[in-house]
Design a protein around this motif. Structure first.
Motif, PDB file in Angstrom:
ATOM      1  N   TRP A 265      -1.667 -23.535  -2.870  1.00  0.00           N
ATOM      2  CA  TRP A 265      -2.509 -24.590  -2.323  1.00  0.00           C
ATOM      3  C   TRP A 265      -3.198 -25.396  -3.418  1.00  0.00           C
ATOM      4  N   ARG A 266      -3.240 -24.856  -4.637  1.00  0.00           N
ATOM      5  CA  ARG A 266      -3.896 -25.582  -5.720  1.00  0.00           C
ATOM      6  C   ARG A 266      -2.999 -26.656  -6.338  1.00  0.00           C
ATOM      7  N   CYS A 267      -1.751 -26.254  -6.682  1.00  0.00           N
ATOM      8  CA  CYS A 267      -0.878 -27.180  -7.424  1.00  0.00           C
ATOM      9  C   CYS A 267       0.384 -27.567  -6.657  1.00  0.00           C
ATOM     10  N   ARG A 268       0.561 -26.981  -5.483  1.00  0.00           N
ATOM     11  CA  ARG A 268       1.700 -27.268  -4.598  1.00  0.00           C
ATOM     12  C   ARG A 268       3.040 -26.746  -5.112  1.00  0.00           C
ATOM     13  N   SER A 269       3.022 -25.883  -6.097  1.00  0.00           N
ATOM     14  CA  SER A 269       4.264 -25.284  -6.582  1.00  0.00           C
ATOM     15  C   SER A 269       4.800 -24.294  -5.545  1.00  0.00           C
ATOM     16  N   THR A 270       6.104 -24.210  -5.473  1.00  0.00           N
ATOM     17  CA  THR A 270       6.733 -23.205  -4.612  1.00  0.00           C
ATOM     18  C   THR A 270       7.202 -21.997  -5.429  1.00  0.00           C
ATOM     19  N   ASP A 271       6.872 -21.977  -6.714  1.00  0.00           N
ATOM     20  CA  ASP A 271       7.219 -20.854  -7.575  1.00  0.00           C
ATOM     21  C   ASP A 271       6.117 -19.801  -7.458  1.00  0.00           C
ATOM     22  N   VAL A 272       6.111 -19.094  -6.333  1.00  0.00           N
ATOM     23  CA  VAL A 272       5.081 -18.102  -6.039  1.00  0.00           C
ATOM     24  C   VAL A 272       5.740 -16.778  -5.670  1.00  0.00           C
ATOM     25  N   ALA A 273       5.027 -15.702  -5.935  1.00  0.00           N
ATOM     26  CA  ALA A 273       5.533 -14.372  -5.590  1.00  0.00           C
ATOM     27  C   ALA A 273       4.361 -13.398  -5.562  1.00  0.00           C
ATOM     28  N   PRO A 274       4.481 -12.324  -4.767  1.00  0.00           N
ATOM     29  CA  PRO A 274       3.414 -11.318  -4.743  1.00  0.00           C
ATOM     30  C   PRO A 274       3.407 -10.509  -6.043  1.00  0.00           C
ATOM     31  N   GLU A 275       2.188 -10.234  -6.525  1.00  0.00           N
ATOM     32  CA  GLU A 275       1.997  -9.417  -7.726  1.00  0.00           C
ATOM     33  C   GLU A 275       0.842  -8.466  -7.481  1.00  0.00           C
ATOM     34  N   PRO A 276       0.873  -7.287  -8.088  1.00  0.00           N
ATOM     35  CA  PRO A 276      -0.238  -6.346  -7.907  1.00  0.00           C
ATOM     36  C   PRO A 276      -1.502  -6.829  -8.612  1.00  0.00           C
ATOM     37  N   VAL A 277      -2.638  -6.594  -7.970  1.00  0.00           N
ATOM     38  CA  VAL A 277      -3.945  -6.838  -8.573  1.00  0.00           C
ATOM     39  C   VAL A 277      -4.642  -5.489  -8.717  1.00  0.00           C
ATOM     40  N   SER A 278      -5.784  -5.484  -9.365  1.00  0.00           N
ATOM     41  CA  SER A 278      -6.478  -4.226  -9.656  1.00  0.00           C
ATOM     42  C   SER A 278      -6.938  -3.485  -8.405  1.00  0.00           C
TER      43      SER A 278
ATOM     44  N   GLY B 251       0.800  -1.220   0.000  1.00  0.00           N
ATOM     45  CA  GLY B 251       0.000   0.000   0.000  1.00  0.00           C
ATOM     46  C   GLY B 251       0.831   1.268   0.000  1.00  0.00           C
ATOM     47  N   GLN B 252       2.085   1.180   0.414  1.00  0.00           N
ATOM     48  CA  GLN B 252       2.966   2.348   0.372  1.00  0.00           C
ATOM     49  C   GLN B 252       3.070   2.872  -1.059  1.00  0.00           C
ATOM     50  N   ARG B 253       3.004   1.965  -2.024  1.00  0.00           N
ATOM     51  CA  ARG B 253       3.051   2.322  -3.451  1.00  0.00           C
ATOM     52  C   ARG B 253       1.657   2.280  -4.088  1.00  0.00           C
ATOM     53  N   GLY B 254       0.626   2.120  -3.242  1.00  0.00           N
ATOM     54  CA  GLY B 254      -0.740   2.055  -3.758  1.00  0.00           C
ATOM     55  C   GLY B 254      -1.061   0.735  -4.434  1.00  0.00           C
ATOM     56  N   GLU B 255      -0.321  -0.327  -4.077  1.00  0.00           N
ATOM     57  CA  GLU B 255      -0.531  -1.631  -4.714  1.00  0.00           C
ATOM     58  C   GLU B 255      -1.057  -2.653  -3.715  1.00  0.00           C
ATOM     59  N   LEU B 256      -2.114  -3.347  -4.118  1.00  0.00           N
ATOM     60  CA  LEU B 256      -2.583  -4.497  -3.362  1.00  0.00           C
ATOM     61  C   LEU B 256      -1.838  -5.699  -3.938  1.00  0.00           C
ATOM     62  N   LEU B 257      -0.925  -6.244  -3.144  1.00  0.00           N
ATOM     63  CA  LEU B 257      -0.067  -7.349  -3.608  1.00  0.00           C
ATOM     64  C   LEU B 257      -0.597  -8.672  -3.071  1.00  0.00           C
ATOM     65  N   ILE B 258      -0.919  -9.560  -3.992  1.00  0.00           N
ATOM     66  CA  ILE B 258      -1.462 -10.884  -3.671  1.00  0.00           C
ATOM     67  C   ILE B 258      -0.532 -11.924  -4.285  1.00  0.00           C
ATOM     68  N   ASN B 259      -0.269 -12.997  -3.556  1.00  0.00           N
ATOM     69  CA  ASN B 259       0.612 -14.039  -4.091  1.00  0.00           C
ATOM     70  C   ASN B 259      -0.007 -14.699  -5.317  1.00  0.00           C
ATOM     71  N   ARG B 260       0.855 -14.937  -6.306  1.00  0.00           N
ATOM     72  CA  ARG B 260       0.442 -15.613  -7.535  1.00  0.00           C
ATOM     73  C   ARG B 260       1.382 -16.772  -7.785  1.00  0.00           C
ATOM     74  N   CYS B 261       0.809 -17.883  -8.196  1.00  0.00           N
ATOM     75  CA  CYS B 261       1.591 -19.067  -8.528  1.00  0.00           C
ATOM     76  C   CYS B 261       2.017 -18.961  -9.992  1.00  0.00           C
ATOM     77  N   HIS B 262       3.303 -19.098 -10.238  1.00  0.00           N
ATOM     78  CA  HIS B 262       3.786 -19.021 -11.612  1.00  0.00           C
ATOM     79  C   HIS B 262       3.616 -20.336 -12.358  1.00  0.00           C
ATOM     80  N   ALA B 263       3.312 -21.419 -11.651  1.00  0.00           N
ATOM     81  CA  ALA B 263       3.073 -22.707 -12.307  1.00  0.00           C
ATOM     82  C   ALA B 263       1.651 -22.784 -12.861  1.00  0.00           C
TER      83      ALA B 263
END
Length: 154
Positions: free
Chosen positions: A54-67, A29-41
């Motif tokens: 929790w869907r596919c058990r991948s550990t390739d996850v990172a926060p990304e901005p949503v609308s 929020g400091q940058r006005g972004e709602l950051l939610i984790n996204r699975c890259h798999a």
């Protein structure tokens, strides 16, 4: 209508203590972004943040901005004083993110008369800057709150 029409920032809010996984969510929020984790798999968002999808058990996850746009899925009006300095009444709600409707956040709906809040209401995020009770600068968080979508918002 502005958020201030129906909302006054409380004197106190119990701020979270971010973990390694949740820090991006609480500080985006400091940058006005709602950051939610996204699975890259599998490409899906998920919340609360964690090290594994929790869907596919991948550990390739990172926060990304949503609308930051969402829909009220459920709500209640709290009329009991639970936290001195955070005076009722106020709305506690579950909102579904437009970016991934099965991603839900528990939040407050503000900037609208309590009697006008309804399931299905379109809302948007904004952030309040708070310092957790420790008072340390690194404990600063931006609490995501939601208000009715303002005129002129996308």
């Amino acid at each position: 209508m502005t958020t201030d029409t129906y909302y006054q920032r409380p004197q106190l809010r119990l701020a979270p203590s971010p973990t390694a996984e949740s820090r991006a969510f609480w500080t985006g929020g400091q940058r006005g972004e709602l950051l939610i984790n996204r699975c890259h798999a599998c490409g899906r968002f998920f919340h609360p943040p964690g090290p594994t999808c929790w869907r596919c058990r991948s550990t390739d996850v990172a926060p990304e901005p949503v609308s930051g746009d969402a829909t009220v899925a459920a709500f209640t009006v709290n009329r009991q004083i639970w936290i001195p300095g955070y005076e009722p009444p106020y709305v506690v709600a579950i909102v579904e993110l437009d970016d991934e409707p099965d991603v839900r956040l528990i939040t407050n709906i503000v900037g609208v008369a309590i009697d006008d809040v309804r399931v299905g209401m379109a809302v948007e995020v904004f952030f309040e800057d708070w310092t957790a009770l420790s008072g340390e600068e690194d404990s600063r968080v931006w609490i995501p709150l939601f208000r009715p979508i303002q005129s002129g918002s996308a």
